[in-house]
Design a protein around this motif. Structure first.
Motif, short mmCIF file in Angstrom:
data_model
loop_
_atom_site.label_atom_id
_atom_site.label_comp_id
_atom_site.label_asym_id
_atom_site.label_seq_id
_atom_site.Cartn_x
_atom_site.Cartn_y
_atom_site.Cartn_z
N THR A 34 0.85 -1.19 0.00
CA THR A 34 0.00 0.00 0.00
C THR A 34 0.88 1.23 0.00
OG1 THR A 34 -1.78 -1.14 1.16
CG2 THR A 34 -1.78 1.25 1.26
N THR A 35 0.51 2.22 -0.80
CA THR A 35 1.27 3.45 -0.91
C THR A 35 0.63 4.52 -0.04
OG1 THR A 35 1.87 2.89 -3.18
CG2 THR A 35 2.19 5.17 -2.50
N ILE A 36 1.45 5.12 0.84
CA ILE A 36 1.00 6.18 1.74
C ILE A 36 1.88 7.41 1.48
CG2 ILE A 36 0.72 6.89 4.15
CD1 ILE A 36 0.33 3.98 4.87
N ILE A 37 1.26 8.56 1.29
CA ILE A 37 1.96 9.81 1.02
C ILE A 37 1.90 10.66 2.27
CG2 ILE A 37 2.06 11.87 -0.42
CD1 ILE A 37 0.79 10.30 -2.65
N ASN A 38 3.08 11.04 2.79
CA ASN A 38 3.11 11.83 4.02
C ASN A 38 3.03 13.32 3.69
OD1 ASN A 38 5.62 12.43 3.01
ND2 ASN A 38 6.78 11.30 4.55
N GLY A 39 3.19 14.14 4.74
CA GLY A 39 3.07 15.57 4.56
C GLY A 39 4.18 16.19 3.73
N ASP A 40 5.33 15.51 3.60
CA ASP A 40 6.43 15.99 2.77
C ASP A 40 6.34 15.50 1.33
OD1 ASP A 40 7.49 17.25 4.98
OD2 ASP A 40 8.68 15.52 5.57
N ASN A 41 5.18 14.95 0.95
CA ASN A 41 4.94 14.41 -0.39
C ASN A 41 5.89 13.25 -0.71
OD1 ASN A 41 3.43 14.35 -2.75
ND2 ASN A 41 4.85 15.65 -3.86
N GLN A 42 6.23 12.49 0.30
CA GLN A 42 7.07 11.32 0.14
C GLN A 42 6.19 10.08 0.18
OE1 GLN A 42 9.73 11.75 3.45
NE2 GLN A 42 11.15 13.08 2.35
N CYS A 43 6.47 9.14 -0.71
CA CYS A 43 5.68 7.91 -0.80
C CYS A 43 6.31 6.84 0.09
CB CYS A 43 5.63 7.41 -2.25
SG CYS A 43 4.72 8.52 -3.36
N MET A 44 5.52 6.31 0.98
CA MET A 44 5.97 5.23 1.85
C MET A 44 5.26 3.95 1.43
SD MET A 44 5.97 4.97 6.01
CE MET A 44 4.19 5.08 6.12
N ILE A 45 6.05 2.94 1.03
CA ILE A 45 5.51 1.67 0.57
C ILE A 45 5.45 0.73 1.78
CG2 ILE A 45 5.71 -0.17 -1.12
CD1 ILE A 45 5.39 2.63 -2.29
N VAL A 46 4.24 0.37 2.18
CA VAL A 46 4.02 -0.47 3.35
C VAL A 46 3.47 -1.81 2.88
CG1 VAL A 46 2.86 -0.67 5.58
CG2 VAL A 46 3.54 1.57 4.74
N PRO A 47 4.12 -2.94 3.20
CA PRO A 47 3.55 -4.24 2.84
C PRO A 47 2.17 -4.44 3.47
CG PRO A 47 5.85 -4.46 3.50
CD PRO A 47 5.44 -3.07 3.82
N ASN A 48 1.30 -5.08 2.74
CA ASN A 48 -0.07 -5.26 3.22
C ASN A 48 -0.14 -6.09 4.49
OD1 ASN A 48 -1.15 -3.77 1.08
ND2 ASN A 48 -1.23 -5.57 -0.24
N ARG A 49 0.83 -6.96 4.69
CA ARG A 49 0.80 -7.80 5.89
C ARG A 49 0.94 -6.96 7.14
NH1 ARG A 49 4.84 -12.94 7.12
NH2 ARG A 49 3.86 -13.56 9.10
N GLU A 50 1.76 -5.91 7.10
CA GLU A 50 1.93 -5.05 8.27
C GLU A 50 0.64 -4.30 8.60
OE1 GLU A 50 5.23 -2.47 7.96
OE2 GLU A 50 6.67 -4.05 7.45
N LEU A 51 -0.15 -3.97 7.58
CA LEU A 51 -1.39 -3.26 7.83
C LEU A 51 -2.47 -4.16 8.44
CD1 LEU A 51 -1.58 -1.16 4.54
CD2 LEU A 51 -0.75 -0.43 6.78
N ILE A 52 -2.33 -5.48 8.24
CA ILE A 52 -3.31 -6.41 8.79
C ILE A 52 -2.88 -6.93 10.16
CG2 ILE A 52 -4.42 -8.66 8.45
CD1 ILE A 52 -5.56 -6.49 6.70
#
Length: 633
Positions: A467-485
């Motif tokens: 999953t792609t998450i964009i923070n306040g600095d417009n940086q893309c953080m790629i988080v594996p789906n397993r960590e989100l579950i």
């Protein structure tokens, strides 16, 4: 829908007088005069009815401001060219083809003997072919309005090359393709070549007819006319469908905006605040535009139907296709049955349909389903992703069954693959399964604000692996789906998007508590982003060393409004407190210097380091009580 209604009205308007002529022809056929006379009169009246219907329909289509200019967006000069060409061809058909039909069917008789006149019929047919060829050559010439409209590289007035004289062409420059597909651009840029090929095709038909190959010439002429009709009809349907799709999606967008505005006004009325207001200088969020994808999907469908029609026109026999489909291929299925060429074609067709469904699934759902779903990007993305997986899985299953492929043939490969997945690719499979869980269970959605691993951002995309998450600095953080579950995340907007903004203010001990809380509440209610439900609050939290600590809590409708609301509130607190005479406390620090050299102490004397007197610190409540007790003593 308005275009279809107008088309039906045009057909009814054009068929009024032809129906009267057709009824008169039927009456003439059944009249009391001789049968040959009645048949001749009926044929002539039917031909006149057909010509009058074509004339009226052409006038409805190509009149100034008519159907073509309004709904197909053709320039006025092009419709005028079509109007004149249609009149010429109708007159030529009435004058030349009707006598040919009368001679061919023996409806002209002299003293009971039918007059055939084959030489005259051939001459009339050749004259009609020459008129059609001359009309094609004239209207497809390079400088005609039609070619100028089709070919985007032809310079118009104001677009001439430097050093050359501008060619004035009375036409409106518009895109020939309504959505600008690549195939439309390719055809437009080769319009002159295509026009020459059409003219050469007409010349070949005339030459064959002159040399005596009348059947071949008639077959080519009929196929060419029908092919041109299929192309014109496909283009017209493409333009109309594109307009209908655009109108449908715009209507849905307007309806969504209407209900969203109504809900916002009702919410603002119930809350008594400006929760739905757009901040000054801000722009409302633009809705997703699916018109391009939906038009592309309709274009592919129309092309497939047009190809099928052309195959039927030019005599591609279904028996031939059946014969080819039964030809065996070199390999055989598990049961020993041979795989036919038709099975392979069906398998490839299933894969092609699956790929097209994967590509155009957003457009299909936008027209069919999204208009019944709320404006939720997360829900739409989940629907599109799951529908794509389902369509591709169904296509692969049909493709494997078409070639008689059984999973038992690769059972050993599946077993080895299972072992490899269990050891080497378990993380990838786990992330894929977790991605499906995220799409189905939806603990996080597209557009949600989440905090993962100490980073806060907005969910931009949920893929099959990460999953792609964009923070306040417009940086893309790629988080594996397993960590989100399996991990712990904070979803700020899971229930709703209402967020709390907290501000702490330290005020001098001499300030009035009620005045401070009342002023803070007034400041909070005056901001246009602050909601009234939940209501803003202000209270005294503690008595600090340097002053009284007040806390103010307000709520905004979206996380993106937190920064701006906090800035405006802090600025208003500073200005309103200064105007009301309420001092903001600042901490007082007493510094004792120990271990200074005796010489430095003697030089300093009683003076302080900065040479100025220290401001007296504000007395707290306990100091005021001690001062009054000392005075009484």
């Amino acid at each position: 829908m308005l275009a279809v209604r107008s088309l039906l009205m045009g057909v009814l308007w054009a068929s009024a007088w032809p129906l009267y002529l057709a009824a008169t022809a039927q009456a003439a056929r059944l009249g009391p005069w001789p049968k040959a006379t009645g048949t001749l009169a009926a044929t002539v009246l039917n031909a006149l009815a057909l010509g009058l219907f074509a004339r009226g329909l052409g006038a409805w289509f190509f009149k100034p401001g008519g159907w073509c200019e309004r709904y197909l967006e053709t320039p006025a000069s092009v419709t005028r060219q079509f109007r004149y060409a249609g009149r010429l061809l109708i007159l030529a058909a009435m004058a030349l083809l009707v006598p040919i039909h009368l001679f061919a069917h023996g409806e002209i008789a002299h003293q009971g003997t039918a007059v055939t006149a084959p030489a005259l019929s051939r001459f009339l047919y050749l004259a009609f072919e020459l008129i059609v060829l001359a009309s094609l050559a004239y209207h497809l010439r390079p400088g005609s309005p039609l070619m100028t409209w089709i070919n985007p590289d032809v310079p118009t007035a104001g677009e001439a090359e430097p050093g050359t004289e501008a060619v004035v062409v009375v036409t409106t420059r518009q895109a020939f393709g309504s959505v600008g597909e690549a195939w439309v651009t390719w055809c437009c840029r080769r319009a002159r070549l295509i026009a020459r090929l059409i003219v050469i095709f007409g010349v070949v038909v005339v030459v064959l007819d002159v040399r005596g190959y009348s059947f071949a010439a008639s077959r080519l002429a009929l196929g060419g006319v029908e092919s041109l009709a299929v192309f014109s009809l496909s283009w017209a349907i493409h333009r109309v469908v594109a307009r209908v799709i655009s109108w449908r999606l715009r209507a849905d967008t307007r309806a969504g905006r209407f209900w969203a505005t109504a809900a916002s006004l009702w919410t603002a009325r119930a809350k008594g605040a400006h929760a739905a207001a757009t901040p000054p200088g801000g722009k409302p969020a633009e809705p997703i535009d699916w018109t391009l994808r939906a038009s592309q999907a309709s274009t592919f469908t129309i092309i497939l139907l047009a190809v099928a029609m052309l195959g039927w026109i030019w005599g591609i026999d279904p028996a031939l296709l059946g014969f080819l489909s039964k030809q065996p291929l070199p390999w055989k299925a598990a049961e020993g049955n041979p795989v036919m060429l038709g099975d392979l074609a069906l398998s490839l067709s299933a894969i092609a349909v699956g790929v097209l469904a994967w590509r155009f699934m957003p457009a299909i759902l936008a027209v069919v389903l999204f208009r019944r779903v709320g404006d939720d990007p997360g829900a739409r993305y989940a629907m599109v992703t799951l529908a794509r997986y389902a369509a591709m899985g169904l296509a692969v299953t049909i493709a494997l069954q078409a070639i008689h492929f059984e999973l038992s043939q690769i059972s050993f490969l599946l077993a080895a693959l299972g072992v490899g997945l269990g050891f080497g690719l378990q993380e990838v499979v786990a992330n894929f399964i977790c991605g499906l869980i995220l799409l189905l269970e939806r603990p996080i959605r597209i557009g949600d604000t989440v905090s993962v691993g100490g980073t806060t951002g907005k969910v931009d995309r949920i893929n099959t692996r990460a999953t792609t998450i964009i923070n306040g600095d417009n940086q893309c953080m790629i988080v594996p789906n397993r960590e989100l579950i399996t991990g712990k995340i904070v979803n700020w907007t899971h229930k709703d998007k209402i967020m709390r903004v907290g501000i702490r203010i330290v005020v001098a001990h001499q300030a009035d508590v009620e005045a401070v809380t009342s002023l803070l509440t007034t400041i909070a209610k005056s901001d246009f982003d602050v909601l009234s439900k939940p209501a803003p609050s202000a209270s005294l939290e503690e008595l600090g060393e340097s002053g009284m600590v007040f806390g103010m809590s307000v709520f905004v409708a979206d996380p993106g409004l937190m920064g701006g609301a906090k800035h405006r509130l802090c600025k208003a607190i500073r200005e309103r407190f200064a105007a009301a005479g309420i001092a903001l406390a600042s901490p007082v620090r007493e510094i004792t210097l120990a271990g200074l050299p005796e010489e430095l102490t003697r030089l300093m004397g009683d003076r302080r380091i900065r040479g100025d007197e220290a401001e007296p610190a504000p007395r707290g409540p306990h100091q005021a009580v001690e001062a009054r007790a000392t005075a009484l003593d």
